[in-house]
Design a protein around this motif. Structure first.
Motif, short mmCIF file in Angstrom:
data_model
loop_
_atom_site.label_atom_id
_atom_site.label_comp_id
_atom_site.label_asym_id
_atom_site.label_seq_id
_atom_site.Cartn_x
_atom_site.Cartn_y
_atom_site.Cartn_z
N LYS A 170 9.90 42.98 34.35
CA LYS A 170 11.43 43.79 34.67
C LYS A 170 11.84 44.74 33.50
O LYS A 170 12.30 46.00 33.65
N GLY A 171 11.55 44.49 32.19
CA GLY A 171 11.33 45.10 31.04
C GLY A 171 11.35 46.49 31.05
O GLY A 171 11.62 47.73 30.59
N ALA A 172 10.43 46.27 31.82
CA ALA A 172 8.84 47.77 31.37
C ALA A 172 9.40 48.46 32.39
O ALA A 172 9.13 49.47 31.99
N LEU A 173 9.85 48.31 33.52
CA LEU A 173 10.51 48.77 34.83
C LEU A 173 11.45 49.72 34.43
O LEU A 173 11.20 51.05 34.54
N GLN A 174 12.35 49.18 34.14
CA GLN A 174 13.69 49.48 33.48
C GLN A 174 13.29 50.47 32.95
O GLN A 174 13.84 52.17 32.70
N GLU A 175 13.03 50.34 31.38
CA GLU A 175 11.84 51.07 29.87
C GLU A 175 11.62 52.50 30.66
O GLU A 175 11.44 53.72 30.49
N TRP A 176 10.59 52.30 31.54
CA TRP A 176 9.76 53.50 32.11
C TRP A 176 11.06 54.40 33.04
O TRP A 176 11.15 56.30 32.85
N VAL A 177 12.05 54.04 34.18
CA VAL A 177 12.55 54.41 34.23
C VAL A 177 13.88 55.66 33.08
O VAL A 177 13.94 56.80 33.74
N LYS A 178 14.13 54.37 32.73
CA LYS A 178 15.11 55.42 31.81
C LYS A 178 14.45 56.54 31.00
O LYS A 178 15.20 57.54 30.79
N THR A 179 13.38 56.08 30.37
CA THR A 179 12.59 57.37 29.81
C THR A 179 12.20 58.52 30.28
O THR A 179 11.70 59.55 29.94
N SER A 180 12.30 58.33 31.62
CA SER A 180 11.82 59.17 33.15
C SER A 180 12.65 60.39 32.95
O SER A 180 13.05 61.17 33.78
N LEU A 181 14.29 59.92 32.84
CA LEU A 181 15.06 60.98 33.30
C LEU A 181 15.79 61.64 31.88
O LEU A 181 15.75 61.14 30.49
N LYS A 182 16.11 62.71 32.29
CA LYS A 182 16.92 63.82 30.90
C LYS A 182 17.83 62.95 30.91
O LYS A 182 18.89 62.08 31.18
N GLU A 183 18.71 63.30 30.12
CA GLU A 183 19.86 62.98 28.99
C GLU A 183 21.34 63.15 30.07
O GLU A 183 21.54 64.43 30.38
N GLY A 184 21.75 62.61 30.19
CA GLY A 184 22.90 62.66 31.33
C GLY A 184 22.48 62.61 32.53
O GLY A 184 23.35 62.48 33.49
N GLU A 185 21.89 62.39 32.97
CA GLU A 185 21.00 62.34 34.32
C GLU A 185 20.89 60.89 35.04
O GLU A 185 20.84 60.06 34.24
#
Length: 205
Positions: A170-185
């Protein structure tokens, strides 16, 4: 019926290549965009991220460049096909803006990645390792966790029972989503869920 049709169609392509005398000089790749659920998880079709949908065939033939009859294990994705084709045909496998990697190192036993991430238009995300699969059903706010190495049909949902792998994935999936989004997206899947709840958007306006 679809399998029989595809088998015949592939045979026609192969025969055309033989007739032209280029069959053994041609890189042939047989794959698919998705699999199908045929009753698994009470579903028919491809509306989820279980392995029956996401574990697809990849068969390649290129005499002199690829070994005959070799079955290769490892995690690959569609984005790896272009770099693989480029390397096999003698072109540089690195393409700007493409995250994929050539699959050829798998022939030598070199692992390309230890996990892959997936998304589905039905507001689902998943992370898959060689042993585990975690699926997040965003609309329902629930997860399914499977030890696919021991449970390849994904029958036993271990969500809530596995104290180590569940939280890690779950943590790895959440981190992947977070790092895939641009800042503020904004997360587009969460945004689409909220628009759906409110009845607005392309279908609700």
């Amino acid at each position: 019926g679809e399998i029989a049709y595809m088998d015949r169609a592939i045979g026609e392509v192969f025969q055309a290549l033989r007739d032209e005398g280029v069959f053994d000089e041609t890189l042939v790749i047989v794959t698919s965009d998705h699999g199908e659920q045929l009753g698994q998880h009470n579903a028919y079709g491809h509306d989820a991220l279980h392995d029956s949908v996401t574990h697809m065939p990849l068969v390649m033939r290129y005499p002199g460049k690829l070994p005959k009859g070799r079955r290769v294990k490892g995690l690959g994705q569609h984005i790896d096909l272009l770099p693989t084709i480029l390397e096999l045909t003698g072109a540089p496998p690195k393409v700007p803006g493409i995250d994929g990697q050539s699959l050829l190192p798998l022939l030598e036993g070199t692992e390309l990645r230890d996990r892959i991430f997936m998304e589905h238009v039905g507001r689902q995300r998943a992370i898959r390792t060689k042993e585990w699969k975690l699926i997040h059903f965003i609309d329902r706010g629930m997860y399914e966790l499977y030890h696919v190495a021991r449970d390849p049909m994904e029958v036993i949902n271990l969500e809530g029972e596995e104290e180590k792998e569940g939280p890690l994935l779950k943590g790895a999936l959440q981190e992947w989503v977070k790092t895939s989004l641009k800042e503020g997206e904004e997360d587009p899947m969460l945004a689409s869920r909220e628009r759906r709840r409110l009845g607005v958007g392309p279908r609700g306006e």
